[in-house]
Design a protein around this motif. Structure first.
Motif, PDB file in Angstrom:
ATOM      1  N   ALA A 119       1.097  -1.921  -0.053  1.00 51.07           N
ATOM      2  CA  ALA A 119      -0.394   0.419   0.148  1.00 51.07           C
ATOM      3  C   ALA A 119       1.184   1.921  -0.123  1.00 51.07           C
ATOM      4  O   ALA A 119       1.616   1.771   0.569  1.00 51.07           O
ATOM      5  CB  ALA A 119      -1.239   0.023   1.325  1.00 51.07           C
ATOM      6  N   VAL A 131      -4.371   8.590   2.702  1.00 50.55           N
ATOM      7  CA  VAL A 131      -5.132   6.632   3.444  1.00 50.55           C
ATOM      8  C   VAL A 131      -3.311   6.161   2.341  1.00 50.55           C
ATOM      9  O   VAL A 131      -3.170   5.890   1.403  1.00 50.55           O
ATOM     10  CB  VAL A 131      -5.800   6.623   2.351  1.00 50.55           C
ATOM     11  N   GLU A 133      -3.580   2.192   3.513  1.00 51.93           N
ATOM     12  CA  GLU A 133      -3.722   1.364   3.568  1.00 51.93           C
ATOM     13  C   GLU A 133      -4.703   0.788   2.281  1.00 51.93           C
ATOM     14  O   GLU A 133      -5.757  -0.226   2.633  1.00 51.93           O
ATOM     15  CB  GLU A 133      -5.029   1.075   4.684  1.00 51.93           C
ATOM     16  N   VAL A 134      -4.240   1.285   1.515  1.00 53.16           N
ATOM     17  CA  VAL A 134      -5.059   0.708  -0.110  1.00 53.16           C
ATOM     18  C   VAL A 134      -3.873   0.270  -0.813  1.00 53.16           C
ATOM     19  O   VAL A 134      -3.340   1.102  -1.266  1.00 53.16           O
ATOM     20  CB  VAL A 134      -5.500   1.889  -0.437  1.00 53.16           C
ATOM     21  N   ARG A 136      -2.029  -1.337  -3.669  1.00 56.58           N
ATOM     22  CA  ARG A 136      -2.251  -0.746  -5.034  1.00 56.58           C
ATOM     23  C   ARG A 136      -0.927  -2.234  -6.037  1.00 56.58           C
ATOM     24  O   ARG A 136      -0.453  -2.054  -7.423  1.00 56.58           O
ATOM     25  CB  ARG A 136      -1.378   0.278  -5.488  1.00 56.58           C
ATOM     26  N   TYR A 146      -9.448 -10.038  -6.896  1.00 56.93           N
ATOM     27  CA  TYR A 146     -10.271  -8.795  -6.328  1.00 56.93           C
ATOM     28  C   TYR A 146     -11.770  -9.285  -5.914  1.00 56.93           C
ATOM     29  O   TYR A 146     -11.749  -9.476  -7.183  1.00 56.93           O
ATOM     30  CB  TYR A 146     -10.107  -7.649  -7.397  1.00 56.93           C
ATOM     31  N   HIS A 151     -15.187  -0.217  -4.633  1.00 53.88           N
ATOM     32  CA  HIS A 151     -14.244   0.288  -3.431  1.00 53.88           C
ATOM     33  C   HIS A 151     -13.748  -1.803  -3.179  1.00 53.88           C
ATOM     34  O   HIS A 151     -13.853  -2.186  -2.185  1.00 53.88           O
ATOM     35  CB  HIS A 151     -15.384   0.322  -1.958  1.00 53.88           C
ATOM     36  N   TYR A 153     -11.693  -4.989  -3.331  1.00 52.09           N
ATOM     37  CA  TYR A 153     -10.528  -5.550  -1.863  1.00 52.09           C
ATOM     38  C   TYR A 153      -9.657  -6.126  -2.409  1.00 52.09           C
ATOM     39  O   TYR A 153     -10.330  -7.234  -3.289  1.00 52.09           O
ATOM     40  CB  TYR A 153     -10.864  -5.016  -0.869  1.00 52.09           C
ATOM     41  N   LYS A 168       3.008  -1.267   4.262  1.00 47.03           N
ATOM     42  CA  LYS A 168       2.451  -0.527   4.413  1.00 47.03           C
ATOM     43  C   LYS A 168       4.489   0.694   3.359  1.00 47.03           C
ATOM     44  O   LYS A 168       4.772   0.242   4.264  1.00 47.03           O
ATOM     45  CB  LYS A 168       1.956   0.649   5.545  1.00 47.03           C
ATOM     46  N   ARG A 208     -18.569  -4.168   4.633  1.00 47.84           N
ATOM     47  CA  ARG A 208     -17.945  -3.320   3.827  1.00 47.84           C
ATOM     48  C   ARG A 208     -18.940  -2.189   3.246  1.00 47.84           C
ATOM     49  O   ARG A 208     -18.521  -0.900   2.746  1.00 47.84           O
ATOM     50  CB  ARG A 208     -16.954  -4.263   2.769  1.00 47.84           C
ATOM     51  N   ASP A 245     -12.293  -9.406   3.696  1.00 47.42           N
ATOM     52  CA  ASP A 245     -11.561  -8.184   4.307  1.00 47.42           C
ATOM     53  C   ASP A 245     -11.048  -7.589   5.084  1.00 47.42           C
ATOM     54  O   ASP A 245     -11.114  -8.587   6.806  1.00 47.42           O
ATOM     55  CB  ASP A 245     -12.859  -7.626   4.110  1.00 47.42           C
TER      56      ASP A 245
END
Length: 380
Positions: A119, A131, A133-134, A136, A146, A151, A153, A168, A208, A245
């Motif tokens: 992330a 942010v 915590e997404v 990539r 996914y 949205h 995840y 991170k 979510r 999640d």
């Protein structure tokens, strides 16, 4: 410097405004390939992407399948046993950040990669917020896929949709796709709510989709819908959610209650707001900064902010540990806005403006640029 093989994927649909900026930020930076995955553009996006072919950019067109997860999964199928870096078309990689990405991946070379998700820091230039915590960046090996219409995840599908192992990494992507003008022109709210409705119907026990439905359509929802959604989240928080999640139902409840309470308070449902504040205090195990914000808004709306309440709010604002618990703004901008409103009601606009000048602006259903939306006469 010899870089690890990293392949960039850019999802795009009608992004003529920004696709060039995005591509300019990644070409010539050492990436092994750059793929623009277009899901049905009708503007000049595809032509602009194709004009970068000489720079190694490959344009791949696929039909829109009413699911961002499906599009990302299609992209992952293009690669095998390499790092894939997802960049949205309304994002760009600032100068100097690619070295942080490659350096971070090199440092992780001895770790298992099949379940690892990286992330970055995604900085929203319009909202001056970020942010981290997404995910990539993934190692494409068929283990990660996914889930979700929007949205979306990542999950470790090879392990029964278990959560990814998140790392991170301190490199930044800039983003500007949710500025008001862009969001309105592309009808992002309507698009997201339609996709979220489909996600809730398909996966009704996943918190979510309820949380993002509340967040993305906040001013449009009726108080009745929000109460029902929050009550459902309370029920979900009592048992462990599944689906891979990383965020659990209790955390989604913490994030949803302050948002839903803005709408409820705006419509005068202050008793329900107070019940939500009690739950927020319980979830935080102490005074919730967001509950304090909502209670002080209630004071202002219903007759005035007592000196004792203003003093308590200022005390909380000075406590960085408490402020950091906020899901509305861990930097405390919302608290600054209501403090300024209390100062204005008590000491006048000049004093309030002096305080506002020291703070970053805040916007929500109660404030615009840290100025309360209610008529000033109601604050007397």
């Amino acid at each position: 410097m010899r870089y690890l093989p990293v392949h960039v994927v850019i999802l795009a649909k009608d992004e003529e405004r920004c696709i060039g900026r995005c591509l300019d930020s990644v070409i010539g930076r050492g990436f092994s390939s750059i793929v623009v995955l277009d899901t049905g553009s009708v503007d000049s996006t595809c032509g602009l992407a194709a004009s970068y072919e000489a720079h190694g950019v490959q344009l791949v067109r696929i039909p829109w399948m009413e699911s961002f997860a499906a599009a990302r999964n299609r992209a992952l199928e293009l690669f095998d046993s390499v790092w894939v870096f997802f960049v949205d078309a309304d994002e760009w990689l600032p100068v100097g950040e690619v070295e942080k990405l490659f350096g971070g991946l090199s440092a992780l070379a001895n770790q298992p990669r099949e379940d690892l998700a990286i992330a970055p820091v995604i900085y929203d230039v319009d909202r001056d917020s970020w942010v981290n915590e997404v995910p990539r960046v993934f190692f494409a090996s068929g283990c990660i896929e996914y889930r979700g219409e929007v949205h979306e995840y990542p999950v470790v599908s090879a392990d029964g949709d278990s959560p990814v192992r998140l790392h991170k990494l301190n490199f930044t992507l800039n983003h500007d796709g949710y500025g008001r003008e862009v969001a309105v022109r592309k009808r992002k709210t309507q698009r997201n709510l339609a996709l979220l409705s489909a996600a809730r119907e398909r996966d009704p026990e996943n918190p979510r989709w309820l949380y993002f439905s509340i967040r993305d359509g906040l001013p449009l929802h009726s108080p009745e819908f929000l109460l029902q959604a929050c009550n459902k989240l309370v029920e979900m928080a009592d048992h462990k959610s599944s689906g891979g999640d990383r965020t659990n139902a209790g955390e989604y409840l913490r994030r949803a209650l302050p948002l839903a309470s803005q709408n409820l308070g705006f419509h005068g449902w202050w008793s329900e707001v107070e019940r939500n504040c009690v739950v927020l205090d319980e979830l935080d195990g102490e005074c919730s900064p967001d509950a304090q914000y909502l209670r002080r808004i209630s004071d202002l709306w219903l007759g005035g902010l007592p000196d004792s309440s203003l003093s308590e709010l200022i005390r909380i604002r000075k406590d960085d540990r408490i402020v950091a618990k906020s899901t509305l703004c861990p930097q405390g901008r919302h608290l600054d806005a209501v403090i300024a409103a209390g100062i204005e009601a008590r000491y006048g606009g000049d004093e309030a403006d002096r305080y506002r000048d020291m703070c970053a602006p805040w916007d929500d259903m109660f404030f615009v640029s840290s100025r309360i939306r209610m008529p000033q006469a109601e604050l007397a």
